[in-house]
Design an enzyme around this catalytic site. Structure first.
Site, PDB file in Angstrom:
ATOM      1  CB  CYS A   8      -5.251   1.835  -9.805  1.00 37.39           C
ATOM      2  SG  CYS A   8      -7.049   2.019  -9.837  1.00 37.39           S
ATOM      3  CG  ASN A  11     -10.943   2.565  -6.030  1.00 37.96           C
ATOM      4  OD1 ASN A  11     -11.773   2.803  -5.165  1.00 37.96           O
ATOM      5  ND2 ASN A  11     -10.420   1.371  -6.162  1.00 37.96           N
ATOM      6  NE  ARG A  14      -4.466   0.921 -13.500  1.00 36.54           N
ATOM      7  CZ  ARG A  14      -3.452   1.772 -13.436  1.00 36.54           C
ATOM      8  NH1 ARG A  14      -2.245   1.376 -13.788  1.00 36.54           N
ATOM      9  NH2 ARG A  14      -3.624   3.009 -13.019  1.00 36.54           N
ATOM     10  CB  SER A  15      -7.211  -0.665  -7.343  1.00 35.47           C
ATOM     11  OG  SER A  15      -8.090   0.409  -7.503  1.00 35.47           O
TER      12      SER A  15
END
Length: 163
Positions: A8, A11, A14-15
């Protein structure tokens, strides 16, 4: 060993959440010795930081404990990972620009290409929103990561042993 990298922007939202969800599912299916997961961001905004407090809180609310330190995507990731899975088209474009010869383009995919509800859409960035945005992202990633993992299992003929 199959290696997956979720990407993403920073970091921290989402990721790392996608990484945590995937690791939990891998553990549940007894695939720890067959699949390795990491996450990173395309920007350098949060290198070395823990996930956003709201991400951590949302993950815990949903029974998931995240342990991750933000890092930036690097060219060596192209060779290290079998799957480079971005959260949105903007970050996909960033990764593609770094692959100037298109040597690794077969590794790139959007996580929502596996979303049975809204295939191919972006995972919205919850950073500037409230708690409901983080829960919305959690639900998107929960179903998308599950379908992605199912695809990996099928593609690679992995033996699943539910613990």
């Amino acid at each position: 060993m199959i290696k997956v990298l979720f990407v993403c922007l920073g970091n921290i939202c989402r990721s790392p959440l996608a990484q945590g969800l995937m690791e939990m599912k891998i553990d549940e299916l007894g695939l720890n010795d067959q699949i390795k997961v990491d996450s990173c961001g395309t920007s350098q905004y949060h290198i070395g930081e823990q996930p956003d407090e709201r991400t951590l809180k949302n993950a815990l609310k949903n029974g998931l404990k995240l342990e991750h330190q933000a890092r930036q995507f690097s060219r060596k990731d192209f060779r290290t990972f079998d799957y480079i899975v971005t959260m949105d088209k903007a970050n996909m474009d960033c990764v593609k620009r770094l692959d100037q010869t298109n040597e690794f383009s077969d590794k790139f995919m959007l996580i929502r290409d596996f979303d049975p509800v809204d295939k191919g859409a972006d995972v919205p960035d919850p950073y500037f929103g409230g708690e409901e945005g983080f829960q919305h992202v959690y639900l998107i990633l929960q179903r998308s990561v599950s379908e992605f993992l199912n695809q990996i299992i099928k593609t690679h003929g992995l033996n699943v042993s539910i613990s």
